[in-house]
Enzyme design. Structure first.
Site, PDB file in Angstrom:
ATOM      1  CE  LYS A 113      48.576  35.888  41.594  1.00 42.31           C
ATOM      2  NZ  LYS A 113      48.440  36.475  40.237  1.00 42.31           N
ATOM      3  CG  ASP A 161      47.053  41.547  42.637  1.00 44.13           C
ATOM      4  OD1 ASP A 161      47.258  42.428  43.516  1.00 44.13           O
ATOM      5  OD2 ASP A 161      46.021  41.523  41.936  1.00 44.13           O
TER       6      ASP A 161
END
Length: 214
Positions: free
Chosen positions: A125, A143
Site C-alpha cells: 500500500k 487502504d
C-alpha cells in the site's frame, strides 16, 4: 439499476459519479518531495492524515532527507512523532529505511514498487501511494477505506488488500487507477463511513450492492 448493467458500465458510473462529487480530489498527505511522502505514508498507519500533517510539518522543518533523519537518531525521532500511534516502531522502521536509501539508492527514493518494498516498514500500500502520488505512475493503493468501499459496492470480493487491488485494476482503466484510489478514499471519509454510512447522501446507491440488498 444494477440488475440491468454490465460490470463495465457500473464501474464507469462509480468513477464518473465520484469524480463529479469530488472535483478537487487529491492526496491529503502534505509533501514536497518523494521522500517526504514516503515518511508521511509510513507515519499514517492507524492515524489520520490531518494528525500526520501536523507532525510532519514540524519534523520536515528540521529533517526532510534520509541523512537528516538518520542524524536525529531513534530517541529524537520518537520525540518528534510521539503524538502518533505506534511511534516507537515507526521511528525504528523509518531510520532503517533511511539507512537503506543512503546505502543502496544514494539517498533517493526509487520509483519502483518492488524496490520500495525492500525498505523496512514499506508494504504494498505504501509503495503504491508513493509511486502514484510522487512519480505519477498508475496504481491503486488499498487502504481501509478502499477495501471497505470495494466490498460494500460489490466491485471486489477479495479477502486481502492485494486481491482487492488486483480486482480493482481489472475493473477500471489503468489511466484511472490513481484517481479512483483517491475518489474512494474521499467518499469513505466523507460519506461511506465505517460504522454508520450516510446512504441518504450517497449518489452511488443505484449501483451499491450493500444498499440494494438491505
Amino acid at each position: 439499476m444494477i440488475q440491468n448493467c454490465s460490470q463495465e458500465s457500473i464501474s464507469q458510473f462509480i468513477f464518473e459519479t465520484l469524480r463529479g462529487k469530488f472535483p478537487d480530489v487529491h492526496c491529503e498527505l502534505e509533501f514536497h518531495t518523494p521522500f517526504e511522502l514516503l515518511i508521511a505514508t509510513i507515519l499514517s498507519a492507524q492515524c489520520t492524515d490531518e494528525r500526520v500533517n501536523l507532525v510532519t510539518a514540524s519534523l520536515f522543518a528540521v529533517a526532510n532527507t534520509p541523512e537528516a533523519i538518520i542524524a536525529l537518531g531513534q530517541q529524537e525521532l520518537e520525540n518528534k512523532i510521539r503524538s502518533l500511534g505506534l511511534f516507537h516502531n515507526k521511528a525504528k522502521n523509518i531510520l532503517a529505511a533511511c539507512r537503506v536509501l543512503v546505502e543502496d539508492f544514494e539517498g533517493r527514493v526509487p520509483n519502483d514498487i518492488d524496490l520500495l518494498r525492500r525498505l523496512p516498514g514499506v508494504g504494498r500500500k505504501t509503495a503504491n501511494v508513493v509511486v502514484s502520488n510522487a512519480f505519477g505512475i498508475p496504481a491503486i493503493a488499498v487502504d481501509t477505506h478502499v477495501f471497505r468501499l470495494a466490498h460494500r459496492l460489490g466491485i471486489a470480493q477479495g479477502k486481502t488488500p492485494e486481491k482487492v487491488e488486483n480486482e480493482l485494476m481489472l475493473r477500471f482503466p489503468k489511466d484511472n487507477w490513481s484517481l479512483m484510489h483517491h475518489l474512494l478514499i474521499f467518499h469513505g471519509r466523507r460519506v461511506c463511513f465505517a460504522r454508520k454510512p450516510s446512504c441518504g447522501e450517497c449518489p452511488l446507491t443505484p449501483v451499491c450492492k450493500t444498499f440494494l440488498s438491505n
